[in-house]
Design an enzyme around this catalytic site. Structure first.
Site, PDB file in Angstrom:
ATOM      1  N   LYS A  89       4.261  -1.778   1.277  1.00  0.00           N
ATOM      2  CA  LYS A  89       3.280  -0.315   0.104  1.00  0.00           C
ATOM      3  C   LYS A  89       3.850  -0.013  -0.995  1.00  0.00           C
ATOM      4  CE  LYS A  89       3.586   1.984   4.400  1.00  0.00           C
ATOM      5  NZ  LYS A  89       4.115   0.546   4.865  1.00  0.00           N
ATOM      6  N   THR A  90       5.594   0.217  -0.989  1.00  0.00           N
ATOM      7  CA  THR A  90       5.964   0.655  -1.821  1.00  0.00           C
ATOM      8  C   THR A  90       6.393  -0.045  -3.149  1.00  0.00           C
ATOM      9  OG1 THR A  90       7.354   2.403  -0.339  1.00  0.00           O
ATOM     10  CG2 THR A  90       8.405   2.067  -2.572  1.00  0.00           C
ATOM     11  N   ASP A 134       3.652   8.320  -1.282  1.00  0.00           N
ATOM     12  CA  ASP A 134       3.915   7.670   0.150  1.00  0.00           C
ATOM     13  C   ASP A 134       3.843   8.705   1.091  1.00  0.00           C
ATOM     14  OD1 ASP A 134       5.366   5.668   1.313  1.00  0.00           O
ATOM     15  OD2 ASP A 134       7.055   5.733   0.886  1.00  0.00           O
ATOM     16  N   THR A 183       1.618   4.897   6.915  1.00  0.00           N
ATOM     17  CA  THR A 183       1.104   3.727   8.044  1.00  0.00           C
ATOM     18  C   THR A 183       0.454   4.225   9.296  1.00  0.00           C
ATOM     19  OG1 THR A 183       3.211   5.149   8.674  1.00  0.00           O
ATOM     20  CG2 THR A 183       3.854   4.008   7.990  1.00  0.00           C
ATOM     21  N   ARG A 242      11.518  -5.850   4.794  1.00  0.00           N
ATOM     22  CA  ARG A 242      12.414  -5.130   5.008  1.00  0.00           C
ATOM     23  C   ARG A 242      13.298  -5.302   5.815  1.00  0.00           C
ATOM     24  NH1 ARG A 242      10.831   0.440   5.106  1.00  0.00           N
ATOM     25  NH2 ARG A 242      10.137   0.483   3.092  1.00  0.00           N
TER      26      ARG A 242
HETATM   27  P1  ADP Z   1       7.863  -0.410   2.232  1.00  0.00           P
HETATM   28  O1  ADP Z   1       6.649   0.808   1.756  1.00  0.00           O
HETATM   29  O2  ADP Z   1       5.542  -0.596   2.794  1.00  0.00           O
HETATM   30  O3  ADP Z   1       8.116   0.470   3.678  1.00  0.00           O
HETATM   31  P2  ADP Z   1       8.393  -1.743   1.015  1.00  0.00           P
HETATM   32  O4  ADP Z   1       7.215  -1.630  -0.462  1.00  0.00           O
HETATM   33  O5  ADP Z   1       9.872  -0.161   0.605  1.00  0.00           O
HETATM   34  O6  ADP Z   1       7.650  -1.355   2.338  1.00  0.00           O
HETATM   35  O7  ADP Z   1       9.255  -3.034   1.064  1.00  0.00           O
HETATM   36  C1  ADP Z   1      10.426  -2.970   1.895  1.00  0.00           C
HETATM   37  C2  ADP Z   1      11.445  -4.196   1.564  1.00  0.00           C
HETATM   38  O8  ADP Z   1      11.197  -5.592   1.818  1.00  0.00           O
HETATM   39  C3  ADP Z   1      11.299  -4.659  -0.805  1.00  0.00           C
HETATM   40  O9  ADP Z   1      11.893  -3.394  -1.202  1.00  0.00           O
HETATM   41  C4  ADP Z   1      11.017  -5.483  -1.053  1.00  0.00           C
HETATM   42  O10 ADP Z   1      12.757  -5.945  -0.704  1.00  0.00           O
HETATM   43  C5  ADP Z   1      10.525  -6.775   0.410  1.00  0.00           C
HETATM   44  N1  ADP Z   1       8.873  -7.149   0.321  1.00  0.00           N
HETATM   45  C6  ADP Z   1       8.534  -6.605   0.900  1.00  0.00           C
HETATM   46  N2  ADP Z   1       7.045  -7.359   0.657  1.00  0.00           N
HETATM   47  C7  ADP Z   1       7.307  -7.734   0.178  1.00  0.00           C
HETATM   48  C8  ADP Z   1       7.213  -8.750  -0.400  1.00  0.00           C
HETATM   49  N3  ADP Z   1       5.356  -9.379  -0.620  1.00  0.00           N
HETATM   50  N4  ADP Z   1       7.530  -9.912  -1.122  1.00  0.00           N
HETATM   51  C9  ADP Z   1       8.577  -9.884  -1.203  1.00  0.00           C
HETATM   52  N5  ADP Z   1       9.321  -9.022  -1.007  1.00  0.00           N
HETATM   53  C10 ADP Z   1       9.525  -7.942   0.041  1.00  0.00           C
END
Ligand code: ADP
Length: 365
Positions: A89-90, A134, A183, A242
């Site tokens: 998401k981030t 977020d 989430t 992650r």
């Molecule tokens: P969320 O915000 O959903 O908790 P993040 O965007 O922070 O998740 O993702 C966590 C880590 O996973 C990121 O820093 C990145 O390195 C990796 N990641 C997430 N989605 C992808 C993707 N589609 N392709 C490559 N790496 C990804």
């Protein structure tokens, strides 16, 4: 490449551009590995839409939104991203401003305790800029109500004074985009959800996509990894990028100490054993959840609050970090009466159900 002003309201900032650091930050001891380490996340986060692996449907839709915004020279419509933690998401929220060449400000629901906390972001925002919120489901109701006219009409309503002498002043804002990440889309009120014209759901990743992520990231970290070892990490990463990244960091440190830095499949397996990540990718916390459901609640049904008390873990952690993947594996079920361990869940714990017809219905013993 457009301007980038990243203002983090919650954690003081991160370095988005420095993706090729030769060494990772030292890892904590294995029993306290942090599955939401901001530094590890920032280090490996894709910078552009083309670097994102998997989530094809989401990427295609975002590309359309980006192209449409560019062609019309209009701000992107407000966007809600939902899905379990660690799925990107981030990443999507920080890639989008780069693709559009606009400024981004970053904050999160829990730090916006009152409307005044939101005000600086709104007055700082330039035309077309992005405000990323977020954990938007954790925004208090007062802030939520304040943000409605902001999102709908790009207008802030400020009430001055009290009682009969109270006056409301309307302040126009530059049109901009709110990207909300959650989430728990179910916890958003309907009026807030309705203000997001674009809603995208992020799903768990395939082992193939995670293998690609591990392989690319090992290259970024200048670490040698055998294809079979990358597959092994991907297979046990709970379908979550992650977690794949965190396992890679751990296995890389393990290999540095034990195998001259070269990650073979045997090295990967030994490292994962030490971390107590099992064949299905479950860690100690996941297994404790299942054994608690089995031993204390006779397999269920058990309410979330009761399980949370028994495990001494907040219900949010269980709902966000533990249950989604157990549900996906079919190891537990959510029924109207509570959580239930399934026959597959029991089998994973190495226990044969006394009467397999009972499993999945609760009350195993
Ligand atoms: P969320 O915000 O959903 O908790 P993040 O965007 O922070 O998740 O993702 C966590 C880590 O996973 C990121 O820093 C990145 O390195 C990796 N990641 C997430 N989605 C992808 C993707 N589609 N392709 C490559 N790496 C990804």
């Amino acid at each position: 490449m457009g301007r980038q002003t990243v203002i983090r309201g919650d954690d003081g900032g991160g370095d988005d551009d420095d993706v090729e650091r030769p060494f990772s930050a030292p890892l904590p001891p294995p029993d306290s590995i942090n599955l939401k380490d901001e530094n590890l996340d920032e280090q490996l986060r894709p910078q552009r839409l083309a670097d994102v692996v998997g989530q094809r449907k989401v990427v295609e839709r975002l590309q359309i939104l980006i192209d449409a915004a560019r062609l019309r020279k209009d701000p992107l419509g407000h966007l809600l991203l939902d899905g379990p933690p660690g799925l990107g998401k981030t990443t999507f929220a920080t890639v989008l401003p780069k693709e559009l060449g606009v400024e981004v400000q970053i904050t999160s629901g829990p730090v916006l305790t009152a409307p005044k906390d939101l005000l600086p972001y709104l007055t700082n925002g330039s035309r077309g800029s992005i405000l990323f919120i977020d954990e938007i489901h954790r925004m208090p109701a007062t802030v939520e109500e304040f943000i409605y006219p902001v999102m709908e009409d790009f207008r802030v309503d400020i009430t001055l004074g009290e009682g009969l002498s109270a006056r409301t002043i309307n302040m126009p804002l530059e049109p901009f985009t709110v990207i909300g990440a959650t989430t728990r889309s179910g916890m958003l009120s309907a009026p807030l959800r309705d203000r997001f014209v674009n809603r995208l759901h992020l799903d768990f990743y395939s082992v193939e996509d995670l293998t690609e992520i591990v392989t690319r990231n090992a290259r970024k970290l200048r670490t040698e990894i055998e294809p079979a070892a990358a597959f092994e990490l991907a297979r046990r990463a709970r379908a979550t990028p992650r977690i794949a990244n965190n396992l890679l960091h751990w296995v890389r440190d393990f290999a540095t100490v034990k195998a001259k830095g070269h990650i073979t499949v045997d090295v990967a397996r030994d490292a994962l054993r030490m971390q107590e990540v099992d064949e299905a990718g479950l860690d100690e916390q996941d297994r404790k959840y299942m054994t608690t459901l089995l031993r204390i609640f006779a397999g269920g049904p058990a309410g979330l609050q009761s399980i949370s008390h028994s495990l001494n873990l907040p219900p949010d952690t269980l709902e966000d970090e533990v249950e989604p993947f157990l549900l996906r594996l079919g190891f537990i079920q959510r029924t109207p009466r509570g959580r239930v361990l399934t026959a597959e869940g029991l089998q994973h714990l190495g226990i044969t159900p006394p009467d397999s017809r009972g499993a999945g219905q609760g009350q195993l013993f």
